[in-house]
Design a protein around this motif. Structure first.
Motif, PDB file in Angstrom:
ATOM      1  N   CYS A 156     -11.167 -86.103  24.023  1.00  0.00           N
ATOM      2  CA  CYS A 156     -12.129 -85.281  23.284  1.00  0.00           C
ATOM      3  C   CYS A 156     -12.297 -83.904  23.914  1.00  0.00           C
ATOM      4  CB  CYS A 156     -13.477 -85.985  23.162  1.00  0.00           C
ATOM      5  SG  CYS A 156     -14.328 -86.269  24.715  1.00  0.00           S
ATOM      6  N   ALA A 157     -11.832 -83.723  25.150  1.00  0.00           N
ATOM      7  CA  ALA A 157     -11.891 -82.415  25.795  1.00  0.00           C
ATOM      8  C   ALA A 157     -11.211 -81.353  24.934  1.00  0.00           C
ATOM      9  CB  ALA A 157     -11.213 -82.488  27.170  1.00  0.00           C
ATOM     10  N   LYS A 158     -10.140 -81.748  24.264  1.00  0.00           N
ATOM     11  CA  LYS A 158      -9.381 -80.799  23.451  1.00  0.00           C
ATOM     12  C   LYS A 158      -9.494 -81.077  21.964  1.00  0.00           C
ATOM     13  CE  LYS A 158      -4.780 -78.686  23.145  1.00  0.00           C
ATOM     14  NZ  LYS A 158      -3.439 -78.595  23.782  1.00  0.00           N
ATOM     15  N   GLN A 248      -7.716 -75.241  28.669  1.00  0.00           N
ATOM     16  CA  GLN A 248      -8.194 -76.329  27.801  1.00  0.00           C
ATOM     17  C   GLN A 248      -7.308 -77.553  27.983  1.00  0.00           C
ATOM     18  OE1 GLN A 248      -8.274 -75.759  23.491  1.00  0.00           O
ATOM     19  NE2 GLN A 248     -10.270 -76.767  23.433  1.00  0.00           N
ATOM     20  N   PRO A 249      -7.520 -78.297  29.077  1.00  0.00           N
ATOM     21  CA  PRO A 249      -6.746 -79.526  29.260  1.00  0.00           C
ATOM     22  C   PRO A 249      -7.081 -80.531  28.169  1.00  0.00           C
ATOM     23  CG  PRO A 249      -8.555 -79.420  30.834  1.00  0.00           C
ATOM     24  CD  PRO A 249      -8.520 -78.098  30.137  1.00  0.00           C
ATOM     25  N   SER A 250      -6.119 -81.380  27.860  1.00  0.00           N
ATOM     26  CA  SER A 250      -6.377 -82.439  26.883  1.00  0.00           C
ATOM     27  C   SER A 250      -7.154 -83.584  27.522  1.00  0.00           C
ATOM     28  CB  SER A 250      -5.063 -82.960  26.298  1.00  0.00           C
ATOM     29  OG  SER A 250      -4.170 -83.336  27.319  1.00  0.00           O
ATOM     30  N   VAL A 251      -7.045 -83.730  28.843  1.00  0.00           N
ATOM     31  CA  VAL A 251      -7.795 -84.729  29.603  1.00  0.00           C
ATOM     32  C   VAL A 251      -8.273 -84.079  30.885  1.00  0.00           C
ATOM     33  CG1 VAL A 251      -7.621 -86.894  30.929  1.00  0.00           C
ATOM     34  CG2 VAL A 251      -6.513 -86.714  28.689  1.00  0.00           C
ATOM     35  N   LEU A 252      -9.540 -84.308  31.230  1.00  0.00           N
ATOM     36  CA  LEU A 252     -10.061 -83.889  32.528  1.00  0.00           C
ATOM     37  C   LEU A 252     -11.152 -84.881  32.922  1.00  0.00           C
ATOM     38  CD1 LEU A 252      -9.816 -81.788  34.775  1.00  0.00           C
ATOM     39  CD2 LEU A 252     -11.690 -80.534  33.713  1.00  0.00           C
ATOM     40  N   GLU A 253     -10.781 -85.866  33.738  1.00  0.00           N
ATOM     41  CA  GLU A 253     -11.655 -86.972  34.092  1.00  0.00           C
ATOM     42  C   GLU A 253     -11.983 -86.942  35.588  1.00  0.00           C
ATOM     43  OE1 GLU A 253     -12.760 -89.588  31.787  1.00  0.00           O
ATOM     44  OE2 GLU A 253     -12.196 -87.878  30.535  1.00  0.00           O
ATOM     45  N   PHE A 366     -22.403 -95.720  40.310  1.00  0.00           N
ATOM     46  CA  PHE A 366     -21.006 -95.304  40.309  1.00  0.00           C
ATOM     47  C   PHE A 366     -20.857 -94.299  39.161  1.00  0.00           C
ATOM     48  CE2 PHE A 366     -21.459 -99.453  42.005  1.00  0.00           C
ATOM     49  CZ  PHE A 366     -20.375 -99.766  42.810  1.00  0.00           C
ATOM     50  N   THR A 367     -20.207 -93.170  39.393  1.00  0.00           N
ATOM     51  CA  THR A 367     -20.162 -92.142  38.351  1.00  0.00           C
ATOM     52  C   THR A 367     -18.737 -91.779  37.973  1.00  0.00           C
ATOM     53  OG1 THR A 367     -22.268 -91.205  39.092  1.00  0.00           O
ATOM     54  CG2 THR A 367     -20.903 -89.842  37.671  1.00  0.00           C
ATOM     55  N   ILE A 368     -18.487 -91.802  36.665  1.00  0.00           N
ATOM     56  CA  ILE A 368     -17.270 -91.274  36.080  1.00  0.00           C
ATOM     57  C   ILE A 368     -17.701 -90.220  35.059  1.00  0.00           C
ATOM     58  CG2 ILE A 368     -15.748 -93.239  36.441  1.00  0.00           C
ATOM     59  CD1 ILE A 368     -16.581 -94.379  33.827  1.00  0.00           C
ATOM     60  N   ALA A 369     -16.809 -89.305  34.724  1.00  0.00           N
ATOM     61  CA  ALA A 369     -17.223 -88.230  33.825  1.00  0.00           C
ATOM     62  C   ALA A 369     -16.050 -87.687  33.037  1.00  0.00           C
ATOM     63  CB  ALA A 369     -17.874 -87.093  34.619  1.00  0.00           C
ATOM     64  N   HIS A 370     -16.329 -87.332  31.782  1.00  0.00           N
ATOM     65  CA  HIS A 370     -15.435 -86.488  31.001  1.00  0.00           C
ATOM     66  C   HIS A 370     -15.786 -85.061  31.417  1.00  0.00           C
ATOM     67  CE1 HIS A 370     -14.568 -90.092  28.798  1.00  0.00           C
ATOM     68  NE2 HIS A 370     -15.744 -90.132  28.204  1.00  0.00           N
ATOM     69  N   ALA A 371     -15.136 -84.590  32.461  1.00  0.00           N
ATOM     70  CA  ALA A 371     -15.595 -83.369  33.132  1.00  0.00           C
ATOM     71  C   ALA A 371     -15.446 -82.124  32.276  1.00  0.00           C
ATOM     72  CB  ALA A 371     -14.832 -83.194  34.452  1.00  0.00           C
ATOM     73  N   ASN A 375     -19.877 -84.586  30.065  1.00  0.00           N
ATOM     74  CA  ASN A 375     -20.410 -85.904  29.708  1.00  0.00           C
ATOM     75  C   ASN A 375     -20.196 -86.866  30.879  1.00  0.00           C
ATOM     76  OD1 ASN A 375     -19.678 -88.267  26.989  1.00  0.00           O
ATOM     77  ND2 ASN A 375     -21.379 -88.178  28.401  1.00  0.00           N
ATOM     78  N   LEU A 376     -21.298 -87.241  31.538  1.00  0.00           N
ATOM     79  CA  LEU A 376     -21.222 -88.129  32.691  1.00  0.00           C
ATOM     80  C   LEU A 376     -21.609 -89.555  32.312  1.00  0.00           C
ATOM     81  CD1 LEU A 376     -22.888 -85.272  33.797  1.00  0.00           C
ATOM     82  CD2 LEU A 376     -22.040 -86.279  35.904  1.00  0.00           C
ATOM     83  N   HIS A 377     -20.954 -90.513  32.970  1.00  0.00           N
ATOM     84  CA  HIS A 377     -21.290 -91.922  32.808  1.00  0.00           C
ATOM     85  C   HIS A 377     -21.693 -92.503  34.164  1.00  0.00           C
ATOM     86  CE1 HIS A 377     -19.980 -91.730  28.758  1.00  0.00           C
ATOM     87  NE2 HIS A 377     -18.692 -91.627  29.042  1.00  0.00           N
ATOM     88  N   PRO A 378     -22.952 -92.296  34.563  1.00  0.00           N
ATOM     89  CA  PRO A 378     -23.430 -92.979  35.762  1.00  0.00           C
ATOM     90  C   PRO A 378     -23.658 -94.456  35.454  1.00  0.00           C
ATOM     91  CG  PRO A 378     -25.157 -91.603  34.820  1.00  0.00           C
ATOM     92  CD  PRO A 378     -23.947 -91.407  33.975  1.00  0.00           C
ATOM     93  N   VAL A 379     -23.086 -95.317  36.263  1.00  0.00           N
ATOM     94  CA  VAL A 379     -23.121 -96.758  36.004  1.00  0.00           C
ATOM     95  C   VAL A 379     -23.930 -97.438  37.099  1.00  0.00           C
ATOM     96  CG1 VAL A 379     -21.749 -98.830  35.635  1.00  0.00           C
ATOM     97  CG2 VAL A 379     -20.844 -96.594  34.955  1.00  0.00           C
ATOM     98  N   ILE A 380     -25.003 -98.083  36.703  1.00  0.00           N
ATOM     99  CA  ILE A 380     -25.818 -98.858  37.647  1.00  0.00           C
ATOM    100  C   ILE A 380     -25.237-100.263  37.718  1.00  0.00           C
ATOM    101  CG2 ILE A 380     -28.104 -99.816  38.110  1.00  0.00           C
ATOM    102  CD1 ILE A 380     -29.253 -97.459  36.521  1.00  0.00           C
ATOM    103  N   VAL A 381     -24.956-100.730  38.920  1.00  0.00           N
ATOM    104  CA  VAL A 381     -24.423-102.076  39.115  1.00  0.00           C
ATOM    105  C   VAL A 381     -25.443-102.905  39.890  1.00  0.00           C
ATOM    106  CG1 VAL A 381     -22.544-103.463  40.050  1.00  0.00           C
ATOM    107  CG2 VAL A 381     -22.061-101.198  39.122  1.00  0.00           C
TER     108      VAL A 381
END
Length: 456
Positions: A156-158, A248-253, A366-371, A375-381
């Motif tokens: 979705c970055a691109k 404009q990368p097509s992916v940047l994670e 734990f955090t992953i992101a569509h940088a 859009n960040l996805h902080p994950v509580i475990v």
């Protein structure tokens, strides 16, 4: 045999529909999604729709008897949007899983809602095309669920989120009537955009039974690079440097250190040994290599190690590591996956704030992101069986929203509101907007039978 505790209206619908089940195992399985939310009771029954006619009949019966209906696709939702309880009937469309046609000239696919995202891409790929919305859960999530939440993903970055790739819908309304929205042309502005209204509506306005998807030509070239950094702050700064360079990368994670440790433990990789955070980037098109070189130049001052994938197999292994981030965390306990968005220039501040929330609330984040889009996805475990809807986990979710709000961001970028984010919705959109949106919902569903308590 329908259990005695099932309410009378549900019993009438379930007795009348040929695809209904009241088996306890079916009811339990259909009442829970991937959010970690556990309802205090399970649905009265499930209708396993196999055709548009099955959905129409279910909604006609629900309208006649006043039955609350919870639409469900693959059950991979992360905001409890498909969770169901006693007094409700689940309408499961996962068996409506056919690709009805693909037009390689117009670059369109017509699909049913239960088709898995990756299945669409596999079929399109045979014709040199692809479907751009690519959630990390592509192998298990359905197109209907993607439409319900306006899902995004790594591309979705691109290429934008689901709304940019759905041209037309066939929807069953709460009273059983069929509605056709959109068109099969790329452009079209006749009337209000009813198509966009249903995309992201979380099953509260109608049930999608068919979708016309926009496909795109597969890129002629793709370049993939992974970069490691001393910490997540430098990784976030590198992402900002890429945006500032007008690339404009097509992916940047982005994946932080705890996430890398979880992935390594599950997949046997060694990413955490190579850095405290990671950026995974792809560029595509005729100028993929040139753009990637510009990207590498932009982040080199911040990175400790940069490696380019030498072939498609290496590139896919890196993409798979990102796709396996959440499944890797799920091996550690019960997860609650947040979904905040912030301005891209505030990514480093958001990551620092999330680390502070984890320390203050005593929860693992734990955090992953569509940088590329903030859009960040902080994950509580938490420990298996521990509640994610009370105590420190619930408090941490609230803290995350207020963090995003302070930074000029949003409560959800692509997972929706569901049940889990109701507490903070009005604070984001305002009371006037909330009243208007609820009025719109009332127009479509005056009996209030579709997905009660979810979304708006």
């Amino acid at each position: 045999m329908i259990p005695a505790e099932v309410n009378q209206s549900s019993m009438q619908l379930l007795n009348a529909h040929p695809q209904a089940s009241t088996l306890p195992e079916d009811c339990k399985r259909a009442s829970i999604d991937r959010s970690g939310y556990l309802p205090d009771s399970f649905a009265d029954g499930v209708v396993f729709a196999r055709s548009t006619e099955d959905v129409v009949l279910a909604m006609e019966l629900a309208s006649e008897y006043g039955v609350k209906i919870v639409p469900r696709g693959a059950g991979t939702g992360l905001a409890a949007g498909a969770a169901a309880r006693r007094g409700e009937v689940v309408l499961d469309v996962s068996k409506m899983n056919q690709i009805l046609s693909i037009d390689p000239i117009e670059q369109l696919a017509v699909v049913q809602p239960g088709v898995i995202n990756a299945t669409v891409n596999a079929a399109a790929g045979e014709l040199g095309l692809f479907y751009a919305p690519d959630p990390a859960s592509t192998a298990i999530c359905s197109i209907g669920g993607n439409i319900a939440t306006n899902a995004g993903g790594m591309w979705c970055a691109k290429y934008g989120v689901t709304r940019e790739s759905v041209l037309a819908l066939t929807v069953v309304l709460p009273d059983g009537q069929l509605l056709h929205t959109g068109r099969r042309t790329i452009k079209g502005v006749a009337g209000y955009d009813m198509n966009a209204l249903f995309i992201g509506s979380e099953g509260t306005l109608g049930i999608v039974v068919e979708a016309v998807l926009r496909l795109r030509p597969k890129p002629i070239r793709t370049a993939t690079t992974v970069a490691y950094f001393a910490d997540q702050s430098r990784a976030a700064q590198a992402a900002s440097a890429i945006i500032s360079a007008r690339l404009q990368p097509s992916v940047l994670e982005l994946m932080d250190g705890p996430t890398l440790t979880a992935v390594d433990g599950a997949m046997g990789t060694n990413h955490r040994e190579l850095g405290g955070a990671l950026l995974l980037a792809q560029t595509d098109g005729f100028g993929a290599e040139l753009e990637m070189q510009a990207l590498v130049d932009a982040i080199t001052p911040l990175a400790t190690r940069i490696s380019r994938a030498e072939d498609e197999a290496q590139a896919e292994a890196l993409m798979e590591a990102r796709r396996q981030a959440i499944p890797s965390m799920e091996k550690l306990g019960t997860v609650s996956i947040c979904d905040i968005g912030v301005p891209r220039s505030k990514l480093a501040q958001a990551l620092a704030g999330l680390a502070e929330i984890g320390e203050q609330r005593g929860v693992r984040i734990f955090t992953i992101a569509h940088a590329a889009d903030g859009n960040l996805h902080p994950v509580i475990v938490v420990e298996p069986g521990q509640s994610i809807t009370s105590g420190p986990p619930k408090a941490a979710l609230g803290d995350m929203f207020y963090l995003a709000q302070r930074l000029g961001g949003t409560l959800t970028g692509e997972h929706g509101i569901g049940l889990l984010k109701q507490d903070w919705l009005e604070e984001e959109i305002g009371s006037r907007s909330l009243r208007l949106q609820r009025s719109i919902r009332q127009v479509f569903d005056p009996q209030e039978i579709l997905n009660p308590g979810k979304g708006i």
